[in-house]
Design a protein around this motif. Structure first.
Motif, PDB file in Angstrom:
ATOM      1  N   SER A   1       4.159 -10.439 -24.475  1.00 10.08           N
ATOM      2  CA  SER A   1       2.906 -10.633 -23.744  1.00 10.08           C
ATOM      3  C   SER A   1       1.915 -11.429 -24.587  1.00 10.08           C
ATOM      4  O   SER A   1       1.888 -11.312 -25.806  1.00 10.08           O
ATOM      5  CB  SER A   1       2.296  -9.279 -23.372  1.00 10.08           C
ATOM      6  N   VAL A   2       1.134 -12.227 -23.941  1.00  9.44           N
ATOM      7  CA  VAL A   2       0.152 -13.063 -24.617  1.00  9.44           C
ATOM      8  C   VAL A   2      -1.235 -12.729 -24.099  1.00  9.44           C
ATOM      9  O   VAL A   2      -1.478 -12.819 -22.904  1.00  9.44           O
ATOM     10  CB  VAL A   2       0.411 -14.565 -24.357  1.00  9.44           C
ATOM     11  N   GLU A   3      -2.114 -12.336 -24.993  1.00  9.80           N
ATOM     12  CA  GLU A   3      -3.499 -12.098 -24.600  1.00  9.80           C
ATOM     13  C   GLU A   3      -4.359 -13.174 -25.238  1.00  9.80           C
ATOM     14  O   GLU A   3      -4.107 -13.601 -26.352  1.00  9.80           O
ATOM     15  CB  GLU A   3      -3.979 -10.749 -25.162  1.00  9.80           C
TER      16      GLU A   3
ATOM     17  N   GLU B   1       0.216  -9.434 -37.978  1.00 11.46           N
ATOM     18  CA  GLU B   1       0.282 -10.571 -38.885  1.00 11.46           C
ATOM     19  C   GLU B   1      -0.327 -11.734 -38.129  1.00 11.46           C
ATOM     20  O   GLU B   1      -0.490 -11.669 -36.918  1.00 11.46           O
ATOM     21  CB  GLU B   1       1.729 -10.925 -39.215  1.00 11.46           C
TER      22      GLU B   1
ATOM     23  N   LEU C   1      -3.261 -13.068 -29.041  1.00 13.68           N
ATOM     24  CA  LEU C   1      -2.697 -11.827 -29.564  1.00 13.68           C
ATOM     25  C   LEU C   1      -1.389 -11.602 -28.821  1.00 13.68           C
ATOM     26  O   LEU C   1      -1.373 -11.423 -27.597  1.00 13.68           O
ATOM     27  CB  LEU C   1      -3.678 -10.673 -29.300  1.00 13.68           C
ATOM     28  N   ILE C   2      -0.303 -11.647 -29.558  1.00 21.12           N
ATOM     29  CA  ILE C   2       1.017 -11.711 -28.942  1.00 21.12           C
ATOM     30  C   ILE C   2       1.867 -10.524 -29.366  1.00 21.12           C
ATOM     31  O   ILE C   2       1.923 -10.197 -30.557  1.00 21.12           O
ATOM     32  CB  ILE C   2       1.719 -13.015 -29.371  1.00 21.12           C
ATOM     33  N   CYS C   3       2.540  -9.921 -28.417  1.00 23.57           N
ATOM     34  CA  CYS C   3       3.409  -8.798 -28.760  1.00 23.57           C
ATOM     35  C   CYS C   3       4.800  -9.307 -29.129  1.00 23.57           C
ATOM     36  O   CYS C   3       5.419 -10.036 -28.360  1.00 23.57           O
ATOM     37  CB  CYS C   3       3.516  -7.803 -27.613  1.00 23.57           C
ATOM     38  N   ARG C   4       5.259  -8.912 -30.290  1.00 18.94           N
ATOM     39  CA  ARG C   4       6.576  -9.328 -30.771  1.00 18.94           C
ATOM     40  C   ARG C   4       7.697  -8.829 -29.879  1.00 18.94           C
ATOM     41  O   ARG C   4       8.754  -9.433 -29.803  1.00 18.94           O
ATOM     42  CB  ARG C   4       6.847  -8.717 -32.149  1.00 18.94           C
TER      43      ARG C   4
ATOM     44  N   PHE D   1      -2.756  -2.747 -31.263  1.00 21.42           N
ATOM     45  CA  PHE D   1      -1.528  -3.354 -31.759  1.00 21.42           C
ATOM     46  C   PHE D   1      -1.240  -2.828 -33.174  1.00 21.42           C
ATOM     47  O   PHE D   1      -2.156  -2.540 -33.938  1.00 21.42           O
ATOM     48  CB  PHE D   1      -1.669  -4.880 -31.833  1.00 21.42           C
ATOM     49  N   SER D   2       0.054  -2.726 -33.501  1.00 19.23           N
ATOM     50  CA  SER D   2       0.418  -2.329 -34.865  1.00 19.23           C
ATOM     51  C   SER D   2       1.113  -3.493 -35.571  1.00 19.23           C
ATOM     52  O   SER D   2       1.541  -4.448 -34.929  1.00 19.23           O
ATOM     53  CB  SER D   2       1.343  -1.121 -34.821  1.00 19.23           C
ATOM     54  N   ASP D   3       1.240  -3.377 -36.861  1.00 19.12           N
ATOM     55  CA  ASP D   3       1.953  -4.371 -37.668  1.00 19.12           C
ATOM     56  C   ASP D   3       1.438  -5.784 -37.455  1.00 19.12           C
ATOM     57  O   ASP D   3       2.221  -6.713 -37.250  1.00 19.12           O
ATOM     58  CB  ASP D   3       3.452  -4.354 -37.340  1.00 19.12           C
TER      59      ASP D   3
ATOM     60  N   GLN E   1       5.031   0.297 -28.626  1.00 20.03           N
ATOM     61  CA  GLN E   1       5.126   1.193 -29.774  1.00 20.03           C
ATOM     62  C   GLN E   1       5.815   2.501 -29.417  1.00 20.03           C
ATOM     63  O   GLN E   1       6.273   3.232 -30.277  1.00 20.03           O
ATOM     64  CB  GLN E   1       3.731   1.489 -30.338  1.00 20.03           C
TER      65      GLN E   1
ATOM     66  N   PHE F   1      -2.230 -14.009 -33.557  1.00 24.06           N
ATOM     67  CA  PHE F   1      -1.974 -12.716 -34.182  1.00 24.06           C
ATOM     68  C   PHE F   1      -0.740 -12.122 -33.518  1.00 24.06           C
ATOM     69  O   PHE F   1      -0.659 -12.038 -32.297  1.00 24.06           O
ATOM     70  CB  PHE F   1      -3.177 -11.782 -33.980  1.00 24.06           C
ATOM     71  N   PHE F   2       0.214 -11.733 -34.339  1.00 21.80           N
ATOM     72  CA  PHE F   2       1.442 -11.131 -33.822  1.00 21.80           C
ATOM     73  C   PHE F   2       1.485  -9.662 -34.202  1.00 21.80           C
ATOM     74  O   PHE F   2       1.133  -9.304 -35.331  1.00 21.80           O
ATOM     75  CB  PHE F   2       2.661 -11.827 -34.416  1.00 21.80           C
ATOM     76  N   GLY F   3       1.929  -8.849 -33.288  1.00 22.99           N
ATOM     77  CA  GLY F   3       2.053  -7.431 -33.596  1.00 22.99           C
ATOM     78  C   GLY F   3       2.836  -6.737 -32.501  1.00 22.99           C
ATOM     79  O   GLY F   3       3.532  -7.390 -31.721  1.00 22.99           O
ATOM     80  N   ARG F   4       2.724  -5.427 -32.468  1.00 23.60           N
ATOM     81  CA  ARG F   4       3.420  -4.665 -31.442  1.00 23.60           C
ATOM     82  C   ARG F   4       2.364  -3.989 -30.579  1.00 23.60           C
ATOM     83  O   ARG F   4       1.527  -3.257 -31.105  1.00 23.60           O
ATOM     84  CB  ARG F   4       4.322  -3.628 -32.122  1.00 23.60           C
ATOM     85  N   CYS F   5       2.429  -4.251 -29.296  1.00 28.77           N
ATOM     86  CA  CYS F   5       1.382  -3.735 -28.414  1.00 28.77           C
ATOM     87  C   CYS F   5       1.550  -2.246 -28.162  1.00 28.77           C
ATOM     88  O   CYS F   5       2.619  -1.675 -28.444  1.00 28.77           O
ATOM     89  CB  CYS F   5       1.364  -4.491 -27.087  1.00 28.77           C
ATOM     90  N   GLY F   6       0.526  -1.624 -27.644  1.00 30.10           N
ATOM     91  CA  GLY F   6       0.525  -0.188 -27.410  1.00 30.10           C
ATOM     92  C   GLY F   6       1.766   0.287 -26.668  1.00 30.10           C
ATOM     93  O   GLY F   6       2.449   1.218 -27.094  1.00 30.10           O
TER      94      GLY F   6
END
Lengths: 148, 148
Positions: free
Chosen positions: B107-109, A134, B100-103, A130-132, B147, B139-144
């Motif tokens: 998706s929610v892991e 928070e 771990l969540i993708c913005r 994951f990137s970015d 991206q 945790f929030f971010g952008r998943c693979g």
DNA sequence: ATACATGCAAACATTTTGCTTTGGC
DNA sequence: GCCAAAGCAAAATGTTTGCATGTAT
């Protein structure tokens, strides 16, 4: 270390027993719902529950809503995230991201604490791809006023 | 130690400068909105923003929605909590509460990590007067995939 | 003058409730 | 048979979009 959760099989019968001890009746919808929860590898919305292949029976959205609400009341499932229906916003300027939220009245307090997960965040960034990244940390409970 | 956040005054002019540098126009609604955010001691919903005494002007909900969305895009405000509109549920049986969540794709892991805040939770319980404390860490971010 | 911002109205998604019928115990 | 649960319909809540008009730059 593997970050993903390792799933051990959950016995539906155990859950059904819990439910019946909690005073719930053994209906098709209840069984379907528990089947979905037991096999899910992530938290689900009501729609996702109904749409899941494990669900099997067809069922009114209102029924699932009330069923899951009952399960939540009896503390068999948990609802995650802010319970408010509306989204909350704050200035990004303030770096605080730790909240203390009352389950009953929905009040949100901002906590002034040193963040304990900086290190963890780095690790997760590396391992997850994951990137970015928070994070937010929320404490849920019942506030003084709502305890009365 | 005091858990509550100590508020240092936030200069509206600084925020307005940030906004104009981000390409936003200096409108009455923008100023009103920033005034509210700057004086708020907790995250606010769109309705709470409009209802706040600091807001001053009257303004359509859609306007506030778009205004705050713009502020969020420009990273001047942050939206907290799960961004999904629908509530998520999971079995309480599983003790995991770290996500771990993708913005982007939502998706929610579920993360399998040792929880780093047990101790903090006890302290907060004592100092806040809240009962039945539980916590969630996201945790929030952008998943693979997102991206690309 | 132009493009961004607003107001108003309507669509949408999700949650929530009321009331009648069904079915578990 | 009784009461909890389901189905169906509708209201409520909050978000989101379309389009015409206004206004900051």
């Amino acid at each position: 270390m593997n970050l993903k959760m390792s799933k051990h099989p959950i016995a539906i019968e155990d859950l059904l027993k819990q439910c019946s001890e909690a005073g719930l009746r053994r209906t098709a919808a209840l069984e379907a719902c528990l089947r979905v929860f037991a096999t899910a590898d992530q938290p689900l919305t009501l729609q996702q529950i109904a749409a899941n292949a494990e669900f099997g029976v067809s069922c009114d959205p209102a029924t699932i809503y009330r069923l899951v609400s009952r399960l939540e009341e009896r503390r068999i499932v948990r609802r995650i995230g802010f319970h408010s229906r509306a989204a909350h916003y704050c200035l990004r300027e303030s770096s605080h991201q730790d909240y203390l939220i009352c389950r009953d009245c929905g009040s949100v307090e901002v906590l002034d604490i040193a963040c304990p997960v900086e290190h963890l965040e780095k690790q997760i960034a590396e391992e997850s791809g994951f990137s970015d990244l928070e994070h937010e940390l929320e404490f849920f409970g019942r506030c003084g006023a709502c305890q009365k």
